[in-house]
Scaffold this motif. Structure first.
Motif, PDB file in Angstrom:
ATOM      1  N   PRO A  62       0.808  -1.299   0.014  1.00  0.00           N
ATOM      2  CA  PRO A  62      -0.145   0.155  -0.074  1.00  0.00           C
ATOM      3  C   PRO A  62       0.871   1.179  -0.120  1.00  0.00           C
ATOM      4  O   PRO A  62       1.928   1.367   0.577  1.00  0.00           O
ATOM      5  N   LYS A  63       0.340   2.365  -0.693  1.00  0.00           N
ATOM      6  CA  LYS A  63       1.023   3.675  -0.805  1.00  0.00           C
ATOM      7  C   LYS A  63       0.355   4.355   0.397  1.00  0.00           C
ATOM      8  O   LYS A  63      -0.820   4.368   0.614  1.00  0.00           O
ATOM      9  N   ARG A  64       1.321   5.226   1.409  1.00  0.00           N
ATOM     10  CA  ARG A  64       1.214   5.706   2.375  1.00  0.00           C
ATOM     11  C   ARG A  64       1.746   7.387   2.379  1.00  0.00           C
ATOM     12  O   ARG A  64       2.647   7.492   1.764  1.00  0.00           O
ATOM     13  N   GLY A  65       0.670   8.365   2.975  1.00  0.00           N
ATOM     14  CA  GLY A  65       1.201   9.739   2.987  1.00  0.00           C
ATOM     15  C   GLY A  65       1.006  10.432   1.910  1.00  0.00           C
ATOM     16  O   GLY A  65       0.526  10.078   0.861  1.00  0.00           O
ATOM     17  N   PHE A  66       1.759  11.618   1.796  1.00  0.00           N
ATOM     18  CA  PHE A  66       1.708  12.375   0.718  1.00  0.00           C
ATOM     19  C   PHE A  66       2.931  13.016   0.445  1.00  0.00           C
ATOM     20  O   PHE A  66       3.866  13.356   1.351  1.00  0.00           O
ATOM     21  N   LYS A  67       3.202  13.373  -0.698  1.00  0.00           N
ATOM     22  CA  LYS A  67       4.381  13.902  -1.174  1.00  0.00           C
ATOM     23  C   LYS A  67       4.180  15.194  -1.936  1.00  0.00           C
ATOM     24  O   LYS A  67       3.394  15.242  -2.938  1.00  0.00           O
ATOM     25  N   ASN A  68       4.516  16.264  -1.534  1.00  0.00           N
ATOM     26  CA  ASN A  68       4.021  17.719  -2.260  1.00  0.00           C
ATOM     27  C   ASN A  68       4.997  17.817  -3.141  1.00  0.00           C
ATOM     28  O   ASN A  68       6.160  17.902  -3.088  1.00  0.00           O
ATOM     29  N   HIS A  69       4.581  17.823  -4.547  1.00  0.00           N
ATOM     30  CA  HIS A  69       5.870  17.751  -5.709  1.00  0.00           C
ATOM     31  C   HIS A  69       6.109  19.399  -5.821  1.00  0.00           C
ATOM     32  O   HIS A  69       7.062  19.767  -6.652  1.00  0.00           O
ATOM     33  N   PHE A  70       5.242  20.380  -5.213  1.00  0.00           N
ATOM     34  CA  PHE A  70       5.467  21.538  -5.344  1.00  0.00           C
ATOM     35  C   PHE A  70       6.331  22.174  -4.277  1.00  0.00           C
ATOM     36  O   PHE A  70       6.616  23.496  -4.113  1.00  0.00           O
ATOM     37  N   LYS A  71       6.913  21.407  -3.124  1.00  0.00           N
ATOM     38  CA  LYS A  71       7.542  21.937  -2.066  1.00  0.00           C
ATOM     39  C   LYS A  71       8.893  22.468  -2.705  1.00  0.00           C
ATOM     40  O   LYS A  71       9.684  21.925  -3.400  1.00  0.00           O
ATOM     41  N   LYS A  72       9.272  23.742  -2.014  1.00  0.00           N
ATOM     42  CA  LYS A  72      10.588  24.400  -2.269  1.00  0.00           C
ATOM     43  C   LYS A  72      11.535  24.212  -1.148  1.00  0.00           C
ATOM     44  O   LYS A  72      11.199  24.034   0.092  1.00  0.00           O
ATOM     45  N   THR A  73      12.775  23.466  -1.538  1.00  0.00           N
ATOM     46  CA  THR A  73      13.877  23.123  -0.811  1.00  0.00           C
ATOM     47  C   THR A  73      14.889  24.366  -0.741  1.00  0.00           C
ATOM     48  O   THR A  73      15.425  24.847  -1.865  1.00  0.00           O
ATOM     49  N   TYR A  74      15.232  24.880   0.393  1.00  0.00           N
ATOM     50  CA  TYR A  74      16.258  25.487   0.640  1.00  0.00           C
ATOM     51  C   TYR A  74      17.574  25.410   1.103  1.00  0.00           C
ATOM     52  O   TYR A  74      17.530  24.466   2.072  1.00  0.00           O
ATOM     53  N   ALA A  75      18.627  25.838   0.551  1.00  0.00           N
ATOM     54  CA  ALA A  75      19.974  25.585   1.115  1.00  0.00           C
ATOM     55  C   ALA A  75      19.968  26.567   2.403  1.00  0.00           C
ATOM     56  O   ALA A  75      19.690  27.568   2.249  1.00  0.00           O
ATOM     57  N   ILE A  76      20.519  25.675   3.611  1.00  0.00           N
ATOM     58  CA  ILE A  76      20.649  26.232   4.717  1.00  0.00           C
ATOM     59  C   ILE A  76      22.187  27.005   4.868  1.00  0.00           C
ATOM     60  O   ILE A  76      23.121  26.222   4.799  1.00  0.00           O
ATOM     61  N   VAL A  77      22.368  28.245   5.458  1.00  0.00           N
ATOM     62  CA  VAL A  77      23.415  28.800   5.789  1.00  0.00           C
ATOM     63  C   VAL A  77      23.117  29.432   7.166  1.00  0.00           C
ATOM     64  O   VAL A  77      22.313  30.293   7.300  1.00  0.00           O
ATOM     65  N   ASN A  78      24.122  29.135   8.141  1.00  0.00           N
ATOM     66  CA  ASN A  78      24.025  29.837   9.416  1.00  0.00           C
ATOM     67  C   ASN A  78      25.036  30.877   9.514  1.00  0.00           C
ATOM     68  O   ASN A  78      25.947  30.963   8.862  1.00  0.00           O
ATOM     69  N   VAL A  79      24.729  31.690  10.350  1.00  0.00           N
ATOM     70  CA  VAL A  79      25.311  33.106  10.597  1.00  0.00           C
ATOM     71  C   VAL A  79      26.893  32.877  10.957  1.00  0.00           C
ATOM     72  O   VAL A  79      27.771  33.531  10.470  1.00  0.00           O
ATOM     73  N   LYS A  80      26.963  31.881  11.691  1.00  0.00           N
ATOM     74  CA  LYS A  80      28.508  31.522  12.039  1.00  0.00           C
ATOM     75  C   LYS A  80      29.237  31.161  10.770  1.00  0.00           C
ATOM     76  O   LYS A  80      30.434  31.415  10.864  1.00  0.00           O
TER      77      LYS A  80
END
Length: 146
Positions: A62-80
């Motif tokens: 069975p297939k479970r859950g939901f995958k948002n194909h329009f989700k935006k993924t951002y690269a994370i950079v910390n201040v340090k």
């Protein structure tokens, strides 16, 4: 010793198996493919995941859950991480990629406020958190949201 004298050690290189070269070779006649059937034919074989006509496991489960194909993924950079740049440097997408802080597929870059920054820099970026904005401006840096 010269370059043309170089050779691998004895027993270091194994020659390839030449199949279909007569019965005496041990891999003659059917060339190690058995007799008859889809797998012995030229270009034969089945695709990955094929189970001989049985309902494949990726369709049985069975297939479970939901995958948002329009989700935006951002690269994370910390201040340090901005401390590695020189004073008054312009930190943009190109500079972050060149320094190795950002890589891979992404929809933008976001600066978060983890750590402390000691160098005043100009940050030209897509997104920035409020805490990161305050820390950069506190040391004399500038923020330009593009």
């Amino acid at each position: 010793m010269r370059l043309n004298d170089l050779a691998p050690e004895k027993g270091q290189r194994k020659s390839r198996k030449r199949v279909g070269r007569g019965v005496a070779s041990g891999s003659g006649k059917t060339a190690g493919k058995g007799s008859k059937g889809q797998n012995c034919r030229s270009g034969g074989g089945v695709r990955p995941g094929y189970e001989g006509g049985q309902m494949p496991i990726h369709r049985r489960l069975p297939k479970r859950g939901f995958k948002n194909h329009f989700k935006k993924t951002y690269a994370i950079v910390n201040v340090k991480d901005l401390n590695r740049f020189e004073s008054q440097a312009v930190v943009d997408e190109v500079a972050l990629i060149k320094s190795g802080l950002v890589k891979g597929d992404r929809d933008g870059i976001k600066v978060l406020g983890n750590g402390e920054v000691t160098v005043p820099v100009t940050v030209r970026i897509n997104h920035i958190s409020d805490s990161a904005r305050q820390k950069i401006e506190a040391v004399g840096g500038k923020i330009e949201v593009i």
